[in-house]
Design an enzyme around this catalytic site. Structure first.
Site, PDB file in Angstrom:
ATOM      1  N   ASP A  55       0.863  -1.176   0.000  1.00  0.00           N
ATOM      2  CA  ASP A  55       0.000   0.000   0.000  1.00  0.00           C
ATOM      3  C   ASP A  55       0.902   1.229   0.000  1.00  0.00           C
ATOM      4  O   ASP A  55       1.439   1.624   1.039  1.00  0.00           O
ATOM      5  CB  ASP A  55      -0.915  -0.006   1.229  1.00  0.00           C
ATOM      6  N   HIS A 121      -2.883   6.359 -24.892  1.00  0.00           N
ATOM      7  CA  HIS A 121      -2.479   4.994 -25.203  1.00  0.00           C
ATOM      8  C   HIS A 121      -1.654   5.018 -26.488  1.00  0.00           C
ATOM      9  O   HIS A 121      -1.466   6.078 -27.107  1.00  0.00           O
ATOM     10  CB  HIS A 121      -3.693   4.084 -25.346  1.00  0.00           C
ATOM     11  N   ILE A 123      -2.145   4.421 -29.543  1.00  0.00           N
ATOM     12  CA  ILE A 123      -2.724   5.089 -30.703  1.00  0.00           C
ATOM     13  C   ILE A 123      -2.582   6.607 -30.610  1.00  0.00           C
ATOM     14  O   ILE A 123      -2.366   7.296 -31.610  1.00  0.00           O
ATOM     15  CB  ILE A 123      -4.200   4.685 -30.890  1.00  0.00           C
ATOM     16  N   ASN A 124      -2.684   7.149 -29.379  1.00  0.00           N
ATOM     17  CA  ASN A 124      -2.541   8.594 -29.189  1.00  0.00           C
ATOM     18  C   ASN A 124      -1.095   9.044 -29.380  1.00  0.00           C
ATOM     19  O   ASN A 124      -0.838  10.095 -29.985  1.00  0.00           O
ATOM     20  CB  ASN A 124      -3.009   8.980 -27.791  1.00  0.00           C
ATOM     21  N   ASP A 151       4.110   1.859 -27.699  1.00  0.00           N
ATOM     22  CA  ASP A 151       4.251   1.140 -26.429  1.00  0.00           C
ATOM     23  C   ASP A 151       5.585   0.405 -26.323  1.00  0.00           C
ATOM     24  O   ASP A 151       6.316   0.560 -25.335  1.00  0.00           O
ATOM     25  CB  ASP A 151       3.118   0.116 -26.274  1.00  0.00           C
TER      26      ASP A 151
END
Length: 376
Positions: A55, A121, A123-124, A151
């Site tokens: 955490d 992502h 594509i952007n 990516d």
């Protein structure tokens, strides 16, 4: 292995970060993934890595991470700019306790500039790099080649390269540094040849009408009689002549750069199956190959002869690490079983010096998660 002894801390994210960590692990680095208590779904690159679930919004959780980073060589940050600073885990904080730390930041738009805080992502990032605009045809909307370019090529691979550069420089200075890998900028750099060749006649027409984007009849794919495809790359005259020979066409009637050749070539390819065309072009140096289907590619004689890929226990193809090194080759960690969330939490805490009582307390408070409490 080339990176044996290098310790990497990877903050779990989506595909680009995990693949960057996998590249380092494939060549020998010890990679430990820090996941949230609710781990990222669809991480297919956990194989061969250790995972601790923490955490990070608690002081105790942050202290665990700081202890881990104090002896690490590389930290891989996959969050948006500013997130790690809010957690007191930014480079200014961590380099105070480890001046040799390579702090790699892998994001879509980088740590500076107008879009640094925007989500995106592949594509952007492809769109913003300028490259996506070239991947259309006949005025149709451009189609990205899955999520490979930004990516994994502009992101994972260049980030791993930046980490290796920083590790090499550290052998001289003894100091770490920040690696800022923006997938948009990485893809732009990766496409340097395209940008530099823009003034050449290669790119005179609209997307889909040029030499390398499907406009040239001898540099495109063709459908075969059995519904499969052949890839043709007969650019140079000697290859083009052999290509025509395979089609049983006369060079006098088919000028190399005549766009009108496309229909004739397409009609001829439809007269034979892919296997029949392979039999013809295997004996001709014409830059013509079958378009292998991903689920059956391993059956092709090329891959059988190379033996450079393997199948995992669930019949998934796991590519071998590349490039191949003569003395210290990589070995794909993908052949190992997937690592489960929190699988190594207790072991890692013990390594950091936490006692059994302290670990029990961390588990009880929900500061960490372990899926194998029996290791305690």
């Amino acid at each position: 292995m080339a990176l044996k002894g290098i310790k990497v801390i990877e903050f779990q994210g989506l595909a680009p970060g995990p693949f960057c960590g996998a590249i380092l692990a494939d060549f020998g680095a010890s990679v430990t993934v820090i996941s949230k208590l609710d781990p990222v779904p669809y991480d297919v690159f956990t194989n061969g890595k250790r995972i601790i679930a923490v955490d990070m919004k608690t002081k105790e959780g942050v202290n665990i991470i700081k202890k881990m980073c104090s002896s690490a060589d590389v930290l891989l940050d996959t969050f948006r700019p500013g997130v790690m600073e809010k957690l007191d885990l930014g480079p200014n904080s961590l380099t105070k306790i480890n001046s040799g730390l390579i702090y790699a930041r892998l994001t879509g738009f980088g740590q500076s500039g107008l879009y640094k805080d925007k989500a995106g992502h592949d594509i952007n990032y492809e769109a913003m790099s300028g490259v996506l605009s070239l991947l259309g045809r006949n005025g149709e909307p451009p189609v990205p080649p899955l999520n490979i370019l930004a990516d994994f090529a502009g992101g994972s691979m260049l980030c791993a390269f930046g980490i290796l550069l920083a590790l090499y420089e550290r052998t001289k200075s003894g100091k770490g540094q920040i690696v800022d890998c923006a997938m948009t900028d990485g893809l732009t750099y990766l496409s340097s040849w395209i940008f530099r060749s823009r003034p050449l006649p290669l790119w005179e027409g609209e997307p889909g009408s040029n030499l390398l984007d499907g406009g040239y009849a001898a540099y495109r794919t063709y459908k075969t009689k059995d519904g499969k495809f052949m890839a043709v790359g007969a650019l140079e005259p000697k290859f083009y002549l052999n290509f025509l020979k395979g089609l049983q066409l006369s060079p006098e009637n088919y000028e190399q750069f005549d766009i009108g050749n496309h229909k004739k070539f397409a009609d001829i390819f439809l007269t034979k199956t892919q296997a029949e065309w392979c039999q013809i072009f295997d004996d001709l140096d014409a830059c013509v190959t079958p378009v292998l289907e991903i689920n059956s590619m391993m059956e092709h004689k090329y891959h059988k002869s190379k033996q450079n890929k393997l199948k995992s226990n669930n019949n998934t193809i796991i590519p071998e690490p590349q490039p191949s090194l003569s003395r210290t080759p990589g070995v794909s960690v993908g052949r190992e079983s997937p690592t489960m969330p929190g699988q190594h939490t207790i072991h890692i805490l013990k390594e950091l010096g936490y006692s059994k009582v302290q670990i029990e307390e961390l588990l009880k408070k929900g500061i960490v998660y372990a899926n194998r409490k029996s290791n305690l």
